[in-house]
Motif scaffolding. Structure first.
Motif, short mmCIF file in Angstrom:
data_model
loop_
_atom_site.label_atom_id
_atom_site.label_comp_id
_atom_site.label_asym_id
_atom_site.label_seq_id
_atom_site.Cartn_x
_atom_site.Cartn_y
_atom_site.Cartn_z
N GLN A 103 0.82 -1.20 0.00
CA GLN A 103 0.00 0.00 0.00
C GLN A 103 0.86 1.26 0.00
N ILE A 104 1.93 1.25 0.80
CA ILE A 104 2.80 2.42 0.90
C ILE A 104 3.51 2.66 -0.42
N VAL A 105 4.07 1.61 -1.00
CA VAL A 105 4.77 1.75 -2.27
C VAL A 105 3.82 2.23 -3.35
N GLY A 106 2.60 1.71 -3.34
CA GLY A 106 1.61 2.13 -4.32
C GLY A 106 1.22 3.59 -4.17
N ALA A 107 1.13 4.05 -2.93
CA ALA A 107 0.75 5.45 -2.68
C ALA A 107 1.88 6.41 -3.00
N GLY A 108 3.12 5.94 -2.84
CA GLY A 108 4.27 6.77 -3.17
C GLY A 108 4.31 8.08 -2.40
N ALA A 109 4.50 9.18 -3.12
CA ALA A 109 4.61 10.50 -2.47
C ALA A 109 3.33 10.89 -1.75
N GLY A 110 2.21 10.22 -2.07
CA GLY A 110 0.95 10.56 -1.42
C GLY A 110 0.74 9.87 -0.09
N TYR A 111 1.65 8.93 0.27
CA TYR A 111 1.45 8.24 1.55
C TYR A 111 1.72 9.20 2.71
N GLY A 112 0.83 9.22 3.65
CA GLY A 112 0.91 10.14 4.78
C GLY A 112 -0.07 11.28 4.66
N ALA A 113 -0.52 11.56 3.42
CA ALA A 113 -1.48 12.64 3.23
C ALA A 113 -2.88 12.20 3.65
N SER A 114 -3.70 13.18 3.98
CA SER A 114 -5.08 12.89 4.39
C SER A 114 -5.98 14.04 3.98
N THR A 115 -7.24 13.90 4.25
CA THR A 115 -8.22 14.97 3.99
C THR A 115 -8.75 15.53 5.31
N GLU A 116 -7.99 15.33 6.38
CA GLU A 116 -8.43 15.73 7.71
C GLU A 116 -8.82 17.20 7.76
N PHE A 117 -8.04 18.08 7.10
CA PHE A 117 -8.30 19.52 7.15
C PHE A 117 -8.86 20.03 5.82
N ALA A 118 -9.40 19.13 5.01
CA ALA A 118 -9.95 19.54 3.71
C ALA A 118 -11.02 20.61 3.91
N LEU A 149 5.53 23.78 8.65
CA LEU A 149 4.13 23.74 9.09
C LEU A 149 3.20 23.85 7.89
N ALA A 150 3.53 24.72 6.95
CA ALA A 150 2.70 24.84 5.75
C ALA A 150 2.63 23.51 5.01
N ARG A 151 3.77 22.84 4.89
CA ARG A 151 3.81 21.55 4.19
C ARG A 151 2.97 20.49 4.93
N VAL A 152 3.08 20.49 6.26
CA VAL A 152 2.33 19.52 7.06
C VAL A 152 0.83 19.78 6.95
N LEU A 153 0.44 21.04 7.02
CA LEU A 153 -0.98 21.38 6.91
C LEU A 153 -1.53 21.01 5.54
N GLN A 154 -0.74 21.24 4.51
CA GLN A 154 -1.18 20.86 3.17
C GLN A 154 -1.30 19.35 3.04
N ALA A 155 -0.38 18.62 3.65
CA ALA A 155 -0.46 17.16 3.62
C ALA A 155 -1.71 16.67 4.32
N ALA A 156 -2.20 17.44 5.30
CA ALA A 156 -3.42 17.06 6.03
C ALA A 156 -4.67 17.58 5.33
N GLY A 157 -4.51 18.15 4.13
CA GLY A 157 -5.67 18.52 3.33
C GLY A 157 -6.03 19.98 3.31
N ALA A 158 -5.34 20.82 4.11
CA ALA A 158 -5.68 22.24 4.16
C ALA A 158 -5.13 22.97 2.93
N SER A 159 -5.80 24.05 2.57
CA SER A 159 -5.27 24.98 1.58
C SER A 159 -4.52 26.07 2.34
N VAL A 160 -3.23 26.25 2.03
CA VAL A 160 -2.39 27.16 2.81
C VAL A 160 -1.71 28.17 1.89
#
Length: 552
Positions: A103-118, A149-160
Motif C-alpha cells: 500500500q505504501i509503495v503504491g501510494a508513493g509520495a501521497g502516503y501520509g497525506a489525508s483529507t483531515e483539514f480539507a 508547518l505549511a507543508r504539514v498542513l497541506q499534507a493534512a488537506g488544508a489549503s495554505v
C-alpha cells in the motif's frame, strides 16, 4: 491493515455490539489506536472499552471481552487480548500487516497525506522581517518552522497560503536609508544606524548604480538610498530564503494598505460594529470590552495612523481575501500582542478561536567551540541565515530548527550539527534513506525487483516492528498539523530510522541472500518493505524541507 483500517474495524465491532444489544451507549466518533510500549503486547492497542464502560454501565473488562469476541472474527486480526483494566491488545496476521508495504509503495509520495483539514483555507504569515538587514537567526527559525508547518498542513488537506508581510516605510527604513547615505559619503554610521559589511556593500552598489547621487541634496540622496537600498536588501532576503528552500505565495507590503485606503476601510467597518469612539482628539478601538487590558488607539490626535491600525487593516484584508483562519507566527517579544489581536478580531464580529491563531516562538542561540556565537561576520550585529547555512549546510540547518517545539528556547551546537555521524539527528535519518537506496541497488544487481509480493513471508519480529512504525506515519502527520507541531514529524523520523537500522541489521530480514544462498520469496517481498521505508523517510524529510539523499 493500517491503523486507520484497524480503527474502522474496532468502531464496526462497537456498532455491531450496540445494535445487537450487547452494549448500551452510543458509538464513539473516533477510536484511538496506539502502539503498545511493549511490542510483546501486540501490534496495536485501544482503550475504547474503558471509554465505553461508564455509558454501558459495566466494568471495562466486561466491555473489552464483548468487543474482543467480535474482533477475533475480523479478517487480518490474528489475536486479541484483554489486558489491565480493560485495554484491547491487537496482533495482526502477518499477511495483513505485510500488505501495508505494498500500500505504501503504491501510494508513493501521497502516503501520509489525508483529507483531515480539507476545506480549510489558511493564511500562514511568518518571517515578515523588514528589509533593513539579512534574516537574523530568530526569523530563520520561523522560516524553517513556518515552511514545514505549511507543508504539514497541506499534507493534512488544508489549503495554505504562505505570506510575508513587510513595510518599506517607517522609522526603521528611514534609519536604514540614512545609514546607507552616510556610509556612501564616507562618514561614520549614525548613532542609531545599522552596522555590518552588508551596509558597505549596498551603499556602494546604490552609489554605483546612480552616478551623481552623492551630489544631490541630503533629502534627495536619502530617497535614492531608501528606494534602491530596500529593493536590493529585499531581493537578497528573498534569494537567501529561496536558497534555504523557503518561498512565499504572497509578499504583502503595508504601504499598499495605506495607498488603497485599507486602514480607513477597517476603521469604518469597526465603527459600524459600534466598537470605535473618539477621545482626546484620537480615534480608539474598544478592545477592553473583549478581554484586552486597555483600549487601543487607531488614529493619533495628530491624525497619524498607529502601527496597530495597520495590524487591524491587514487582518481584515486577509479575511476579505477569503481566508477562514489567519495564522501569525511571532517572536517571544510579541507575547503581549495576543490579547489585543484577539480582541480586535472579536470587534470585527469574528470568533478568534476560529479565525485567528497566534504562534509564539522562543529564542535560538548558536554555539561554536563550546561558546555562544554573538556576532556575524557579515551583519556585524547578530547571527544571520547565511552564518547558519555556512556552518552546517541547509538540510542540517532546517532540521535543527524544526526538530524542537517552538515553545522552547534552543541552543544549537554547530559542531554537533555539522558532524557526519549517527550522533547528528539529521544525518541519522538521511543515512537511513541512503541505506534503503543502497539496498535497492544491491537487490537490483541480484535481479530482485518489485515483482514478487508474498506478505505472509514478512513474519519476523523486526518486519512487524518496521511495518507498524511505517503505519504510524499518516497519524504522525495529522497530529503535527493539528498541534501546529512539525517537530513531531522529526521525532517520528528518528524513531523510524532506528527501527529501520535494526531491521537492516537482522540477518533473517535480508533483501539480498547471504553468500550463495537461494533467493527466496521472503527476500523479494522484503524489497517491497525496504521500498516502503524509503518512501516514508523521503516523504517525512520532504515535509520538513530536507533532502533525502540517494548516497552518503
Amino acid at each position: 491493515m493500517t491503523p486507520a483500517d484497524l480503527a474502522a474495524a474496532v468502531r464496526a465491532a462497537v456498532t455491531a455490539a450496540v445494535e445487537a444489544g450487547e452494549l448500551a451507549g452510543t458509538v464513539p466518533d473516533e477510536v484511538v489506536i496506539e502502539r503498545p510500549k511493549n511490542p510483546e503486547h501486540g501490534d496495536y492497542a485501544t482503550n475504547v472499552a474503558l471509554r465505553l464502560a461508564k455509558p454501558a454501565g459495566r466494568p471495562p473488562r466486561e466491555v473489552a471481552d464483548v468487543l474482543a469476541a467480535r474482533l477475533r472474527d475480523v479478517e487480518g486480526i490474528a489475536k486479541v487480548d484483554v489486558a489491565g483494566p480493560g485495554f484491547l491488545n491487537l496482533t495482526l496476521a502477518a499477511d495483513a500487516l505485510g500488505e501495508l508495504a505494498r500500500q505504501i509503495v503504491g501510494a508513493g509520495a501521497g502516503y501520509g497525506a489525508s483529507t483531515e483539514f480539507a476545506g480549510q483555507h489558511l493564511n500562514l504569515e511568518f518571517v515578515s522581517a523588514n528589509p533593513t538587514g539579512p534574516i537574523h537567526i530568530g526569523a530563520v527559525r520561523w522560516a524553517a518552522v513556518g515552511d514545514a508547518l505549511a507543508r504539514v498542513l497541506q499534507a493534512a488537506g488544508a489549503s495554505v497560503a504562505r505570506e510575508y508581510y513587510f513595510n518599506d516605510a517607517g522609522s526603521q527604513i528611514e534609519r536604514f536609508a540614512r545609514t546607507l547615505r552616510e556610509v556612501a559619503n564616507g562618514r561614520p554610521v549614525p548613532e542609531d544606524g545599522y552596522a555590518g559589511a552588508y551596509i558597505d556593500e549596498i551603499a556602494a552598489d546604490v552609489a554605483a548604480a546612480n552616478p551623481g547621487v552623492l551630489d544631490l541634496p541630503p533629502d534627495e540622496q536619502t530617497e535614492v538610498f531608501r528606494r534602491d537600498g530596500v529593493e536590493r536588501m529585499f531581493a537578497e532576503i528573498k534569494s537567501s530564503l529561496a536558497g534555504f528552500g523557503v518561498d512565499f505565495d504572497v509578499y504583502f507590503n503595508e504601504r499598499d494598505l495605506h495607498a488603497r485606503g485599507g486602514l480607513q476601510l477597517a476603521v469604518d467597518r469597526l465603527r459600524e460594529q459600534g466598537n470605535v469612539y473618539e477621545q482626546d482628539g484620537a480615534t480608539w478601538l474598544r478592545t477592553t470590552d473583549h478581554g484586552d487590558d486597555k483600549d487601543r488607539v487607531l488614529v493619533r490626535s495628530d491624525g497619524e495612523w498607529t502601527y496597530f491600525a495597520g495590524d487591524v487593516a491587514y487582518y481584515l484584508d486577509k479575511r476579505d481575501r477569503g481566508f477562514d483562519k489567519v495564522v501569525i507566527m511571532l517572536g517571544a517579544d510579541h507575547h503581549g500582542y495576543i490579547g489585543r489581536l484577539r480582541a480586535m478580531a472579536t470587534c470585527f464580529g469574528d470568533d478568534p478561536d476560529q479565525t485567528l491563531e497566534i504562534l509564539i516562538g522562543q529564542l535560538v542561540n548558536l554555539v561554536k567551540d563550546g561558546q555562544p556565537l554573538k556576532m556575524s561576520k557579515r551583519a556585524g550585529t547578530t547571527i544571520v541565515l547565511a552564518d547558519l547555512v555556512d556552518a552546517v549546510g541547509p538540510d542540517a540547518a532546517r532540521y535543527a530548527l524544526v526538530r524542537y517545539s517552538v515553545d522552547q528556547s534552543i541552543d544549537l551546537d554547530l559542531d554537533a550539527w555539522a558532524k557526519r555521524t549517527n550522533d547528528n539527528p539529521v544525518y541519522y535519518v538521511q543515512y537511513a534513506h541512503a541505506r534503503t537506496r543502497n539496498v535497492a541497488r544491491n537487490a537490483a544487481s541480484y535481479g530482485i525487483g518489485l515483482d514478487v509480493f508474498e506478505p505472509d513471508t514478512l513474519d519476523h519480529a523486526a518486519d512487524a516492528a518496521l511495518l507498524t512504525a511505517l503505519g504510524e506515519f499518516p497519524r504522525a502527520v495529522t497530529k503535527a498539523a493539528e498541534l501546529r507541531a512539525p517537530h513531531r514529524v522529526a521525532h517520528y523520523l528518528e524513531n523510524l530510522a532506528g527501527v529501520y537500522h535494526r531491521w537492516y541489521d537482522t540477518d533473517e530480514c535480508r533483501v539480498t541472500p547471504k553468500g550463495d544462498a537461494e533467493i527466496t520469496p521472503g527476500n523479494r517481498t522484503r524489497a517491497w518493505l525496504n521500498e516502503a521505508a524509503a518512501t516514508v523517510l523521503a516523504n517525512g524529510l520532504g515535509l520538513l524541507g530536507v533532502g533525502a539523499p540517494e548516497r552518503m
